[in-house]
Write a protein that holds these residues in place. Structure first.
Motif: not given
Ligand code: FNR
Length: 315
Positions: A85-88, A115-123, A127-130
């Protein structure tokens, strides 16, 4: 201790279906397993949508259903022990709520860090976690200490080899069971060549299994190429996304099937998985694709199983 460890999914020397939004659905994962994949990842699911799910058990599936009735994750016994199971997430406590919810029905829990998409990184996810190693450590340690199943993560490489190796060494210390490395930087697109040298440097710097990813189209076009990618990346395992999306029978040692054959296998799974819950969709599929006999046979088998379960339950 031995017996507990024996049941845990091991990530060494494996071939995996990568997590893919809108592609990595249950029929696709079952097909990949039938064709020879050892491990299958579900499409990424955001913790904010999954932490309030309830579990709905059906005759042939287990569904994780959001308050608005959307099925966020569907699984079945056939993939138990092999589905990840992969979670964001960007929140250790909410991640733990989700992980606890799914842990009995999955083989492992993975955190998306690529994930480099804005819907991931803005939260702060993907990839924002990196660029936030403390947050990575907090999420992974909370999960490793909080659930009984293995925890993994999937990262992209950083802009230098040194930074990438330093990050994975920190990740390893959290107790994760494996790390999947997509050999591209977050700014790079699929058309850019995969950096096998980075994956190799990561594999040499940690003792947990490294799962090489990013080789579709550059390197992996046939079953034999999977081994070439593994060797080029010096990794224990390989994970395929696009090559498997184009034709999941790439996992077949005996050679790929035609897209028409794969489609037929896919529709069979759709019919058999839906025929006890989404009745009209299943009938429609079977009629459109000329599989009414298959539908009737599957439905009869499931009805018989349901009756047997009810009889046993009555005793
Ligand atoms: C992806 N990828 C992706 N990655 C991830 O960690 N979670 C996800 O849900 C998704 N979703 C997704 C959807 C689709 C349609 C594609 C093509 C890709 C990225 C994927 O897992 C993988 O890292 C890259 O595609 C590189 O691997 P390949 O394609 O070279 O094997």
């Amino acid at each position: 201790m031995m017996t507990v460890m024996m049941g845990r999914l091991c990530f060494a020397h494996k071939t995996a279906l990568a997590p893919m939004v809108r592609v990595g659905t249950l029929p696709m994962r079952l097909l990949a397993l039938d064709y020879g994949a050892d491990i299958v990842y579900c499409e990424v699911r955001m913790d904010i949508y999954t932490h309030t799910c309830h579990i709905s058990v059906h005759l042939n599936t287990v569904d994780f259903v959001a308050p608005d009735e959307r099925v966020m994750f569907r699984t079945c016994s056939k993939e138990k022990g092999r589905v990840v199971f992969q979670m964001g997430t960007a929140d250790p406590e909410r991640a733990l709520v989700v992980a606890k919810l799914v842990e009995n029905d999955v083989a492992a829990v993975d955190v998306n860090m690529g994930c480099p998409k804005e819907y991931s990184t803005k939260g702060g996810m993907g990839s924002a976690l990196l660029s936030d190693p403390e947050k990575i450590e907090a999420i992974l340690s909370t999960l490793v200490n909080g659930i009984s199943k293995p925890v993994t993560c999937k990262i992209r490489i950083l802009s230098t080899l040194e930074d990438t190796v330093n990050l994975v060494k920190r990740i390893e210390k959290t107790g994760v069971a494996a790390i999947a490395v997509h050999g591209r930087m977050k700014e790079e697109r699929p058309r850019h060549p995969v950096h096998c040298d980075y994956i190799q440097a990561v594999a040499e710097s940690v003792s947990i299994p490294v799962i090489a990813n990013g080789g579709s189209s550059d390197i992996v076009k046939t079953f034999e190429d999977i081994e070439k990618f593994r060797a080029a990346a010096g990794a224990s395992s390989v994970m395929l996304a696009r090559a498997a999306m184009w034709n999941p029978s790439i996992f077949r040692q005996q050679g790929a099937l035609s897209v028409e054959e794969v489609m037929e296998d896919y529709i069979r799974y759709v019919i058999s998985l839906l025929c006890m819950s989404v009745f009209c969709m299943s009938v429609l599929c079977s009629e459109v694709f000329g599989m009414t006999d298959f539908y009737n046979k599957t439905k009869a088998e499931l009805e018989a199983r349901k009756a047997a379960l009810q009889t046993n339950g009555d005793q």
